[in-house]
Design an enzyme around this catalytic site. Structure first.
Site, mmCIF file in Angstrom:
data_model
loop_
_atom_site.group_PDB
_atom_site.id
_atom_site.type_symbol
_atom_site.label_atom_id
_atom_site.label_comp_id
_atom_site.label_asym_id
_atom_site.label_seq_id
_atom_site.Cartn_x
_atom_site.Cartn_y
_atom_site.Cartn_z
ATOM 1 N N HIS A 45 0.798 -1.237 0.000
ATOM 2 C CA HIS A 45 0.000 0.000 0.000
ATOM 3 C C HIS A 45 0.833 1.291 0.000
ATOM 4 O O HIS A 45 0.275 2.371 -0.189
ATOM 5 C CB HIS A 45 -0.998 0.001 1.170
ATOM 6 C CG HIS A 45 -0.368 0.136 2.530
ATOM 7 N ND1 HIS A 45 -1.027 0.753 3.566
ATOM 8 C CD2 HIS A 45 0.839 -0.257 3.025
ATOM 9 C CE1 HIS A 45 -0.263 0.721 4.648
ATOM 10 N NE2 HIS A 45 0.866 0.103 4.338
ATOM 11 N N HIS A 46 2.155 1.222 0.209
ATOM 12 C CA HIS A 46 2.992 2.423 0.092
ATOM 13 C C HIS A 46 3.529 2.627 -1.324
ATOM 14 O O HIS A 46 4.086 3.692 -1.631
ATOM 15 C CB HIS A 46 4.174 2.349 1.064
ATOM 16 C CG HIS A 46 3.782 2.435 2.508
ATOM 17 N ND1 HIS A 46 2.978 3.429 2.994
ATOM 18 C CD2 HIS A 46 4.094 1.626 3.571
ATOM 19 C CE1 HIS A 46 2.797 3.250 4.298
ATOM 20 N NE2 HIS A 46 3.451 2.161 4.668
ATOM 21 N N ALA A 47 3.415 1.642 -2.187
ATOM 22 C CA ALA A 47 3.931 1.755 -3.553
ATOM 23 C C ALA A 47 2.999 2.626 -4.386
ATOM 24 O O ALA A 47 1.810 2.330 -4.526
ATOM 25 C CB ALA A 47 4.071 0.372 -4.181
ATOM 26 N N ASN A 92 -0.393 5.707 1.372
ATOM 27 C CA ASN A 92 -0.233 6.820 0.445
ATOM 28 C C ASN A 92 -0.275 6.372 -1.010
ATOM 29 O O ASN A 92 -0.801 7.069 -1.885
ATOM 30 C CB ASN A 92 1.078 7.552 0.722
ATOM 31 C CG ASN A 92 2.282 6.624 0.668
ATOM 32 O OD1 ASN A 92 2.399 5.710 1.487
ATOM 33 N ND2 ASN A 92 3.185 6.848 -0.278
#
Length: 698
Positions: free
Chosen positions: A57-59, A100
């Site tokens: 989920h940060h990629a 993000n």
């Protein structure tokens, strides 16, 4: 690639680690989730859990980050839309870190709702974006309202807070959006035991959240593993989610009692998101942000100020505090503040207030009635607003402490403490400012204060210094609700720095209700405390000598209307009979307590003449056998901007002569004692339309 080349490449990203198999593992992780989505979307299985790493989920669409190479959930959502014709996808991210990358992927997509519940710490927690992860970010263009951030500004959030967020925000939006498929970025670093997240969510809560989610989209739901740094916490939390998906019994939760920070956060989230979701209460309407610049708008605090000013002046003769200096003076004293709770009924569709159905509940009126009715003198200090952030709380606490220090210095400079019992009552957030003041003046307050009462308004507990604690625990009454966190440590030895803790015998509720319930008990405790104190030693001759030797003090002071959030100061006079009592052991060794000369306050009450014996109202016994003193009272309430600043009072020229009556109870509610050995003075209050207010001689 060599290790050096891999390290160099990894260092070009934010928190990325690489080896020769990282690319293959990332494709395997993402592909596994796609295969599971295919199985659920085609009906082969009802739901599922993807136990995959690396997480995703940060990629972001064009950049890896935060241990994430491909954004697994984002790719799966697009796969479901493109390959299976499922239009509306709801993504819930309960990883402790803000997703993000997922948010960026769908920032302008009206068909994908991204909702993240994460630790924020005002933007300081990873990934550290104070804007993108804030509750005010709602999406862009056609995707406005499709991004929902629930940011916690503290560690320690647990089952009550997460379930509260589900019930108030997530589930109402889910039912309104009616998704075709639900994807969960199921990081377990918010689980109890995770040293990175430092949250307290139990397996039972994860099970209940999963159970609620699977009621949507015909049960089509997939959980994809994201973060988590405690293997045991991941195991037991993930197991609870799988049990919920399999319809196994879920462990019961403890009673849901969210903390105040959670409630405030959810309130702020709803205020923003209710613009886009009809299922949320419309608390957004008619705010200052919604109004054009050229449309005049009057705050409710200013409207209430008109009533408040007239009521305090006409009913109690209260005027603004003279001679209060300092940078915080304007905010505290040049305004009239509403200290009650406005119980407003609104129109359900747009939150417009219905004035004819709204009332102001002001519990402090009964306190003022009692204090003034018993013949006491009152200083009432206003807390100008209710703080909602940690920064506001620190700033307001310091402001309160500074104002009280100014008051204290003024009273000490005018010998106000001679022959008086001084009692302090603080309520709500005013408790924090009062305790800060006590700590600052710890060398002086034990010599002059007879009693301190605190009625706590939140879950925090203000504490005095170790040096002051022996006096504080003997002379304080600290009222805490029955469900206050302090009682969870009841089996341990209580800390004397918290004072004499007492249960309110009621659960936490609105402060006004607590104050109404505790009124008789509070005054009974104060009366008992004052009755236990030895009287001030002196004689009539000594008092007369002190009065004759005193030097007049000329004062110029602007008017003050005292009232609020709240700190009240009662000052008890020594009666003539008490002044003639044979000398006993002193309560204090201070030289300023040597005299029984009584410093009276300016009065604006009708019929208050020099030498006139005052009587208490029916049912309002005098405390300590004569009159009980009042001190600053602080209650949390919204700011009300009052009238424009008046000019200083002119000093009157009319004088008469005659001895002062030591056994006449002061009836004034104005706030500062004067030192005066001459005959009676007069002052004129411009705001009273020429009506003269008399000053009693000391």
């Amino acid at each position: 690639m060599s290790k050096d080349d891999l390290l160099e490449m990894a260092n070009s990203y934010n928190s990325i680690y690489l080896n020769n198999l990282s690319a293959f593992c990332a494709r395997l992780s993402c592909g596994s989730l796609i295969e599971l989505c295919k199985a659920v979307a085609s009906g082969q299985v009802l739901n599922g859990v993807a136990i995959i790493r690396p997480p995703g989920h940060h990629a972001e669409p064009h950049e890896a980050g935060g241990f994430c190479l491909y954004n697994n959930v984002a790719i799966a959502a697009r796969y479901l839309q493109q390959s299976h014709g499922l239009k509306k996808i709801f993504i819930l991210d309960w990883d402790v870190h803000h997703g993000n990358g997922t948010q960026t992927a769908f920032i302008d997509d009206p068909d994908v709702v991204y909702c993240s519940i994460h630790r924020f710490d005002h933007g300081a927690f990873y990934p550290g974006d104070p804007v993108a992860a804030a509750h005010t970010t709602v999406g862009e263009g056609p995707g406005r309202g499709r991004t929902i951030n629930i940011p916690w500004n503290s560690s320690g959030m647990g089952d009550s807070e997460y379930i509260y967020a589900f019930n108030k925000v997530i589930m109402p939006i889910l039912y309104e959006f009616a998704p075709d498929f639900v994807l969960v970025s199921a990081g377990f670093d918010a689980a109890k035991g995770d040293h990175i997240g430092q949250m307290l969510v139990t397996p039972a809560a994860y099970g209940h959240m999963t159970h609620m989610l699977k009621s949507l989209a015909g049960g089509k739901i997939i959980l994809a593993l994201e973060g988590g740094y405690n293997l045991d916490s991941i195991a037991v939390s993930g197991l609870a989610c799988v049990k919920a998906l399999l319809n196994d019994p879920i462990e019961a939760l403890d009673p849901i009692r969210p903390n105040s920070l959670c409630v405030q956060t959810i309130h702020e989230v709803i205020k923003v998101q209710s613009r886009y979701w009809k299922s949320l209460p419309p608390i957004y309407a008619n705010t200052e942000d919604d109004l054009p610049m050229d449309i005049p708008a009057v705050g409710m605090d200013k409207v209430l100020a008109i009533y408040q000013e007239n009521h305090l002046r006409e009913t109690y003769g209260m005027i603004k505090m003279p001679r209060l200096d300092g940078k915080d003076r304007g905010e505290f004293l040049d305004n009239v503040h509403c200290t009650g709770e406005l119980c407003a009924r609104t129109v359900g569709t747009n939150n417009t207030i219905r004035p004819q159905k709204s009332v102001l509940v002001d519990a402090m009126t009964q306190y003022i009635d009692y204090i003034i009715g018993a013949g006491n003198e009152l200083i009432d200090v206003v807390v100008p607003y209710l703080p909602t952030t940690e920064e506001e709380k620190v700033m307001l606490k310091d402001q309160q402490s500074n104002v009280l220090a100014d008051l204290w210095s003024t009273l000490m400079a005018t010998s106000a403490m001679e022959g008086r019992r001084i009692v302090v009552l603080a309520t709500g957030f005013g408790c924090h400012g009062l305790v800060a003041f006590l700590n600052e003046k710890q060398k002086e307050v034990p010599r002059y204060l007879s009693s301190v009462t605190l009625v706590l308004g939140d879950e925090t507990m203000p504490m005095v210094t170790k040096k002051l604690s022996p006096w504080y625990i003997e002379n304080s009454f600290v009222m805490a609700s029955d469900d206050h966190p302090i009682w969870e440590r009841a089996s341990q030895k209580m800390n004397s720095r918290t004072g004499n803790l007492l249960r309110t015998e009621r659960p936490s509720e609105r402060l006004a209700e607590t104050l109404l319930y505790l009124r008789k008990r509070i005054f009974g405790d104060i009366e008992s405390k004052l009755d236990s104190l030895a009287p001030f030693p002196s004689s009539d001759s000594e008092s007369e000598t002190k009065i004759e030797e005193a030097t007049p003090m000329e004062l110029e002071f602007p008017p003050m209307q005292t009232r609020s959030g709240r700190l009240s100061m009662q000052m008890d006079r020594v009666s003539k009979s008490e002044a003639s009592t044979p000398e006993r052991q002193r309560q204090t060794s201070s030289p300023q307590m040597q005299s029984a000369a009584t410093n009276l306050l300016p009065t604006a009450r009708n019929g208050a003449r020099r030498g006139q014996q005052s009587t208490s109202r029916p049912g309002s016994p005098l405390l300590n056998g004569s009159v009980a003193g009042s001190v600053p009272s602080l209650v949390e309430r919204p700011t009300v901007v009052g009238p424009q600043r008046s000019q200083p009072y002119p000093q009157g020229n009319n004088r008469d002569s005659g001895p002062s009556s030591l056994n006449s109870s002061p009836r004034s509610t104005a706030a500062v004692p004067l030192r005066n050995n001459g005959p009676q003075n007069r002052i004129v209050d411009p705001n009273l339309e020429g009506v003269e207010s008399k000053l009693r001689p000391v």
